[in-house]
Design an enzyme around this catalytic site. Structure first.
Site, PDB file in Angstrom:
ATOM      1  N   GLY A   1       0.789  -1.236   0.000  1.00 47.43           N
ATOM      2  CA  GLY A   1       0.000   0.000   0.000  1.00 47.43           C
ATOM      3  C   GLY A   1       0.816   1.278   0.000  1.00 47.43           C
ATOM      4  O   GLY A   1       0.353   2.314   0.487  1.00 47.43           O
ATOM      5  N   THR A   2       2.027   1.234  -0.567  1.00 40.51           N
ATOM      6  CA  THR A   2       2.817   2.473  -0.583  1.00 40.51           C
ATOM      7  C   THR A   2       2.196   3.498  -1.550  1.00 40.51           C
ATOM      8  O   THR A   2       2.220   4.694  -1.284  1.00 40.51           O
ATOM      9  CB  THR A   2       4.300   2.218  -0.969  1.00 40.51           C
ATOM     10  OG1 THR A   2       4.361   1.714  -2.293  1.00 40.51           O
ATOM     11  CG2 THR A   2       4.962   1.249  -0.017  1.00 40.51           C
ATOM     12  N   ASN A   3       1.612   3.017  -2.643  1.00 42.80           N
ATOM     13  CA  ASN A   3       0.909   3.947  -3.541  1.00 42.80           C
ATOM     14  C   ASN A   3      -0.325   4.510  -2.851  1.00 42.80           C
ATOM     15  O   ASN A   3      -0.636   5.695  -2.988  1.00 42.80           O
ATOM     16  CB  ASN A   3       0.505   3.236  -4.847  1.00 42.80           C
ATOM     17  CG  ASN A   3       1.645   3.185  -5.847  1.00 42.80           C
ATOM     18  OD1 ASN A   3       2.050   4.212  -6.384  1.00 42.80           O
ATOM     19  ND2 ASN A   3       2.180   2.000  -6.083  1.00 42.80           N
ATOM     20  N   MET A  51      -4.241  -7.236  -6.805  1.00 42.80           N
ATOM     21  CA  MET A  51      -3.817  -8.409  -7.561  1.00 42.80           C
ATOM     22  C   MET A  51      -4.963  -9.318  -7.973  1.00 42.80           C
ATOM     23  O   MET A  51      -4.761 -10.513  -8.186  1.00 42.80           O
ATOM     24  CB  MET A  51      -2.759  -9.178  -6.756  1.00 42.80           C
ATOM     25  CG  MET A  51      -1.456  -8.412  -6.632  1.00 42.80           C
ATOM     26  SD  MET A  51      -0.849  -7.885  -8.277  1.00 42.80           S
ATOM     27  CE  MET A  51       0.692  -7.117  -7.837  1.00 42.80           C
ATOM     28  N   LEU A  57     -10.788  -7.734 -12.115  1.00 46.85           N
ATOM     29  CA  LEU A  57     -12.202  -7.363 -11.971  1.00 46.85           C
ATOM     30  C   LEU A  57     -12.986  -7.916 -13.164  1.00 46.85           C
ATOM     31  O   LEU A  57     -12.475  -7.972 -14.283  1.00 46.85           O
ATOM     32  CB  LEU A  57     -12.328  -5.833 -11.922  1.00 46.85           C
ATOM     33  CG  LEU A  57     -11.704  -5.154 -10.693  1.00 46.85           C
ATOM     34  CD1 LEU A  57     -11.567  -3.654 -10.916  1.00 46.85           C
ATOM     35  CD2 LEU A  57     -12.519  -5.443  -9.432  1.00 46.85           C
ATOM     36  N   ASN A  76      -5.531   2.354 -13.086  1.00 50.90           N
ATOM     37  CA  ASN A  76      -4.591   1.406 -12.485  1.00 50.90           C
ATOM     38  C   ASN A  76      -3.175   1.912 -12.677  1.00 50.90           C
ATOM     39  O   ASN A  76      -2.890   2.641 -13.623  1.00 50.90           O
ATOM     40  CB  ASN A  76      -4.747   0.052 -13.193  1.00 50.90           C
ATOM     41  CG  ASN A  76      -3.797  -1.001 -12.653  1.00 50.90           C
ATOM     42  OD1 ASN A  76      -3.596  -1.126 -11.437  1.00 50.90           O
ATOM     43  ND2 ASN A  76      -3.195  -1.774 -13.542  1.00 50.90           N
ATOM     44  N   HIS A  90       0.663   0.406 -13.226  1.00 50.32           N
ATOM     45  CA  HIS A  90       1.331  -0.840 -13.597  1.00 50.32           C
ATOM     46  C   HIS A  90       2.844  -0.604 -13.694  1.00 50.32           C
ATOM     47  O   HIS A  90       3.284   0.401 -14.262  1.00 50.32           O
ATOM     48  CB  HIS A  90       0.785  -1.334 -14.943  1.00 50.32           C
ATOM     49  CG  HIS A  90       1.360  -2.645 -15.346  1.00 50.32           C
ATOM     50  ND1 HIS A  90       0.947  -3.839 -14.769  1.00 50.32           N
ATOM     51  CD2 HIS A  90       2.326  -2.970 -16.232  1.00 50.32           C
ATOM     52  CE1 HIS A  90       1.646  -4.820 -15.306  1.00 50.32           C
ATOM     53  NE2 HIS A  90       2.492  -4.333 -16.185  1.00 50.32           N
TER      54      HIS A  90
HETATM   55  C1  GAR Z   1       3.250  -1.553  -7.493  1.00 50.42           C
HETATM   56  O1  GAR Z   1       4.537  -1.667  -8.031  1.00 50.42           O
HETATM   57  C2  GAR Z   1       2.212  -1.632  -8.591  1.00 50.42           C
HETATM   58  O2  GAR Z   1       2.612  -1.029  -9.779  1.00 50.42           O
HETATM   59  C3  GAR Z   1       2.097  -3.115  -8.759  1.00 50.42           C
HETATM   60  O3  GAR Z   1       2.126  -3.616  -7.438  1.00 50.42           O
HETATM   61  C4  GAR Z   1       2.916  -2.757  -6.631  1.00 50.42           C
HETATM   62  C5  GAR Z   1       2.110  -2.379  -5.407  1.00 50.42           C
HETATM   63  O4  GAR Z   1       2.893  -1.672  -4.491  1.00 50.42           O
HETATM   64  N1  GAR Z   1       0.911  -3.452  -9.436  1.00 50.42           N
HETATM   65  C6  GAR Z   1       0.802  -4.506 -10.252  1.00 50.42           C
HETATM   66  O5  GAR Z   1       1.725  -5.238 -10.492  1.00 50.42           O
HETATM   67  C7  GAR Z   1      -0.554  -4.701 -10.857  1.00 50.42           C
HETATM   68  N2  GAR Z   1      -0.496  -5.582 -11.951  1.00 50.42           N
HETATM   69  P1  GAR Z   1       2.222  -0.924  -3.261  1.00 50.42           P
HETATM   70  O6  GAR Z   1       1.253  -1.916  -2.600  1.00 50.42           O
HETATM   71  O7  GAR Z   1       3.371  -0.596  -2.357  1.00 50.42           O
HETATM   72  O8  GAR Z   1       1.511   0.287  -3.768  1.00 50.42           O
END
Ligand code: GAR
Length: 193
Positions: free
Chosen positions: A20-22, A94, A97, A111, A113
């Site tokens: 969940g850093t984003n 992950m 939908l 999203n 990516h």
């Molecule tokens: C991020 O790097 C995001 O781009 C990726 O998961 C990570 C989540 O990091 N998303 C995917 O690969 C989706 N296909 P976070 O939980 O620290 O935000």
């Protein structure tokens, strides 16, 4: 999209599965005056997701999807309705939908990516970048449609891949860029920049 600032912030749900850093970055930036969005709900596909701690820290409603729940999307839709959510940000979510769900929120799900789409859709993007000896990689914010990682691109950020890079070192640098562009993409969508 219409410019909505001040009190009329667009109530937004962030969907997560992990760290969940984003999410954290989006919450922090959504609290700034210029933000068109307010995070009103966190949805997690995993009860153990680290990112759920931000629901407590920032007092944001959460909903955790139960394992093997065949009606999870119906329940999510209900939660979205109760919380008056009209925009969705997937941030490391992950799960895929359903077409029906996406249709319900057409043009209102985005999203992030960890690759320069259309290259390297799906999983293990950084490993693939190393294997193919790419000179550059990066991240992409895009609209979600019913094909995996294929919706219209909103914003991308490129980084250089060095000889000594590993999937982990790339992941770290790409994530830093993700934190920079996710909110920027939202500003772009709502015509704030
Ligand atoms: C991020 O790097 C995001 O781009 C990726 O998961 C990570 C989540 O990091 N998303 C995917 O690969 C989706 N296909 P976070 O939980 O620290 O935000």
């Amino acid at each position: 999209m219409k410019k909505l600032l001040g009190k009329n912030k667009i109530l937004t749900a962030v969907f997560i599965s992990g760290k969940g850093t984003n999410l954290k970055k989006l919450i922090q930036l959504s609290k700034t005056k210029k933000s068109p969005i307010k995070i009103g709900l966190i949805i997690s596909s995993d009860s153990k997701a680290e990112g759920l701690k931000y629901s407590i820290k920032y007092k944001i409603n959460k909903y955790v999807i139960k394992k093997n729940d065949k009606n999870s999307e119906i329940k999510i839709l209900k939660k979205l309705e109760i919380n008056k959510i009209s925009f969705i940000c997937l941030a490391g979510y992950m799960r895929i939908l359903s077409k029906k769900f996406i249709k319900n929120f057409k043009g209102k799900i985005i999203n992030i990516h960890p690759s320069l789409l259309p290259k390297y859709k799906g999983l293990n993007t950084h490993e693939k970048v190393i294997k193919n000896k790419e000179k550059y990689t990066g991240c992409t914010v895009h609209y979600v449609n019913d094909k995996l990682d294929s919706g219209k691109i909103i914003l991308q950020k490129k980084i250089k891949v060095f000889k000594h890079d590993t999937a982990d070192s790339i992941k770290k640098r790409v994530l830093e860029k993700e934190h920079q562009i996710y909110f920027k993409a939202i500003l772009k969508i709502f015509n704030v920049i």
